[in-house]
Design a protein around this motif. Structure first.
Motif, PDB file in Angstrom:
ATOM      1  N   SER A 105      53.489  41.022  27.545  1.00 50.50           N
ATOM      2  CA  SER A 105      52.227  41.153  28.266  1.00 50.50           C
ATOM      3  C   SER A 105      51.061  41.291  27.305  1.00 50.50           C
ATOM      4  O   SER A 105      51.233  41.481  26.095  1.00 50.50           O
ATOM      5  N   GLN A 107      49.228  43.721  26.981  1.00 49.13           N
ATOM      6  CA  GLN A 107      49.241  45.059  26.416  1.00 49.13           C
ATOM      7  C   GLN A 107      50.399  45.280  25.442  1.00 49.13           C
ATOM      8  O   GLN A 107      50.634  46.402  24.989  1.00 49.13           O
ATOM      9  N   ARG A 109      53.663  44.943  26.017  1.00 48.95           N
ATOM     10  CA  ARG A 109      54.932  45.387  26.585  1.00 48.95           C
ATOM     11  C   ARG A 109      55.834  44.198  26.850  1.00 48.95           C
ATOM     12  O   ARG A 109      55.382  43.124  27.221  1.00 48.95           O
ATOM     13  N   ALA A 119      54.579  47.876  39.995  1.00 50.76           N
ATOM     14  CA  ALA A 119      53.455  47.969  39.061  1.00 50.76           C
ATOM     15  C   ALA A 119      53.512  46.850  38.023  1.00 50.76           C
ATOM     16  O   ALA A 119      52.502  46.204  37.723  1.00 50.76           O
ATOM     17  N   ASP A 120      54.701  46.605  37.463  1.00 53.84           N
ATOM     18  CA  ASP A 120      54.849  45.530  36.486  1.00 53.84           C
ATOM     19  C   ASP A 120      54.660  44.162  37.132  1.00 53.84           C
ATOM     20  O   ASP A 120      54.137  43.231  36.514  1.00 53.84           O
ATOM     21  N   GLU A 123      50.996  43.244  37.296  1.00 56.63           N
ATOM     22  CA  GLU A 123      50.507  42.801  35.986  1.00 56.63           C
ATOM     23  C   GLU A 123      50.983  41.380  35.686  1.00 56.63           C
ATOM     24  O   GLU A 123      50.217  40.541  35.195  1.00 56.63           O
ATOM     25  N   TYR A 124      52.246  41.118  35.992  1.00 50.61           N
ATOM     26  CA  TYR A 124      52.823  39.796  35.718  1.00 50.61           C
ATOM     27  C   TYR A 124      52.127  38.719  36.545  1.00 50.61           C
ATOM     28  O   TYR A 124      51.874  37.620  36.054  1.00 50.61           O
ATOM     29  N   GLN A 126      49.125  38.602  37.519  1.00 48.99           N
ATOM     30  CA  GLN A 126      47.805  38.294  36.971  1.00 48.99           C
ATOM     31  C   GLN A 126      47.893  37.436  35.720  1.00 48.99           C
ATOM     32  O   GLN A 126      47.053  36.566  35.500  1.00 48.99           O
ATOM     33  N   GLU A 127      48.908  37.666  34.907  1.00 42.44           N
ATOM     34  CA  GLU A 127      48.973  37.029  33.596  1.00 42.44           C
ATOM     35  C   GLU A 127      49.769  35.724  33.591  1.00 42.44           C
ATOM     36  O   GLU A 127      49.641  34.937  32.655  1.00 42.44           O
ATOM     37  N   GLN A 157      43.325  42.632  41.824  1.00 42.91           N
ATOM     38  CA  GLN A 157      42.403  43.479  41.065  1.00 42.91           C
ATOM     39  C   GLN A 157      41.470  44.302  41.944  1.00 42.91           C
ATOM     40  O   GLN A 157      40.678  45.093  41.425  1.00 42.91           O
TER      41      GLN A 157
END
Length: 365
Positions: A105, A107, A109, A119-120, A123-124, A126-127, A157
């Protein structure tokens, strides 16, 4: 095959989504952005009237791939080879996936996309984003461009109000549309413009990796080059990495830095684009390249189109040995018995063929 990197293999004890791995990759300056390990997607086939599974379709059958930051990896092959299924598995859109999809990621990770918590997963999402093949079917005709493109921002977001409108207007301008298009509906745009909307929708959350699934195959030839140039410009501006899924090898040659060739759910050859097109080492790759149009009329007569005999085998019951041996003009008795591993024959060039060093195959002139 030997491990390409120090990313642990799927199923290693103690490895979980979010686990960190800061060790550099062997043979590369930086760790991979994304890497699949033994990725499998099998679909059950049930006979009529029976609840039990009769067969398993091996759509993706043990694939190892690596994507480095900023590159474009082309994934090619005939229809039914598993390339679109692989792309959707990378995105986490398939159930029953086995193996691992390791993603590093923004960040730092290390996430396994096959085992993400809520939660992960946010993030995934979005990326890692996707551009779909058909711009007509992928856009809801009842929503304006503000709603269509802004939806990922709202959901992922929590963006709304004036900020949402400003960010959507900004990404529309970056893909070649206008700010005053915000309140219009998809039917007001041409096919090429709709694909620009799809690109804007994929890029608005600020992704790092984009899976482009036949992103230009539904467009007119006159529009394709515009969209391809746009994708390359956006890659330079935004630092994007692409997994470019396509059956059109002439397009792949134009936009991709490396190419992986799939046949019957497996990768049979991987190499840098210039190396693979100029010096193919697998007979299936040679056949695909022989169909690529040559722009220079003086060179068109220098090679012969290779037409494969027979149909693509049933992925629920693949042939023994090398899956391609039933259609290969170079096959020997060994090919019908032993399945060749994907092995490196020159630096960066991997091929699954027993006779790769012996064959002299034709590439592009």
């Amino acid at each position: 095959m030997p491990a390409e990197t120090d990313i642990p293999a799927a199923g290693t004890p103690g490895v979980h989504a979010g686990a960190a791995d800061d060790t550099a990759t062997q043979g590369h300056g930086e760790p991979a952005l994304l890497e699949t390990r033994g990725l499998e997607v099998h679909f059950p086939v049930r006979r009529r009237g029976l609840r039990r599974t009769a067969q398993m379709v091996r759509a993706v059958d043990g694939v190892d791939l690596r994507l480095d930051h900023g590159e474009t990896l082309g994934l090619v092959g005939e229809s039914g080879c598993g390339k679109t299924t692989l792309g959707s598995a990378v995105l986490g859109l398939r159930s029953g996936v086995r193996g691992a999809v390791y993603y590093r990621s923004g960040q730092g990770r290390l996430l396994d996309a096959t085992r993400l918590g809520s939660a992960d997963l946010a993030e995934y999402r979005q990326e890692v984003r996707m551009i779909f093949q058909d711009p007509h079917a992928s856009l809801n005709p009842r929503l304006t461009l503000l709603d269509l493109v802004g939806e990922p921002l709202r959901v992922l977001q929590g963006v709304g109000g004036a900020e949402l409108e400003e960010r959507v207007a900004g990404i529309l301008e970056r893909v070649g549309l206008r700010r005053d298009h915000l309140r219009r509906y998809p039917h007001a745009f041409s096919g090429g413009e709709r694909q620009r909307v799809s690109i804007a929708r994929a890029l608005v959350p600020g992704p790092r990796l984009v899976v482009a699934d036949e992103a230009v195959s539904a467009l007119d030839v006159s529009v394709r080059s515009q969209i391809l140039n746009l994708l390359q410009d956006l890659q330079d501006e935004m630092g994007l990495t692409y997994l470019f899924v396509s059956h059109d090898l002439s397009v792949v040659e134009h936009v991709c830095t490396r190419v992986a060739v799939m046949y019957l759910g497996r990768v049979v050859e991987q190499a840098d684009t210039s190396e693979l097109y100029g010096h193919p080492r697998h007979p299936y790759t040679e056949a695909l390249i022989s169909a690529v149009p040559v722009p220079d009329p003086r060179l068109r007569g220098r090679r012969e189109r290779i037409r494969l005999t027979g149909e693509l085998p049933d992925p629920a019951s693949p042939p023994s040995g090398c899956p391609f041996h039933t259609r290969c003009g170079y096959a020997t008795e060994r090919c019908a018995i032993d399945r060749p591993p994907l092995r490196e024959i020159t630096p960066g060039h991997r091929v699954a063929c027993h006779h790769a060093e012996e064959l002299s195959l034709a590439g592009l002139p």
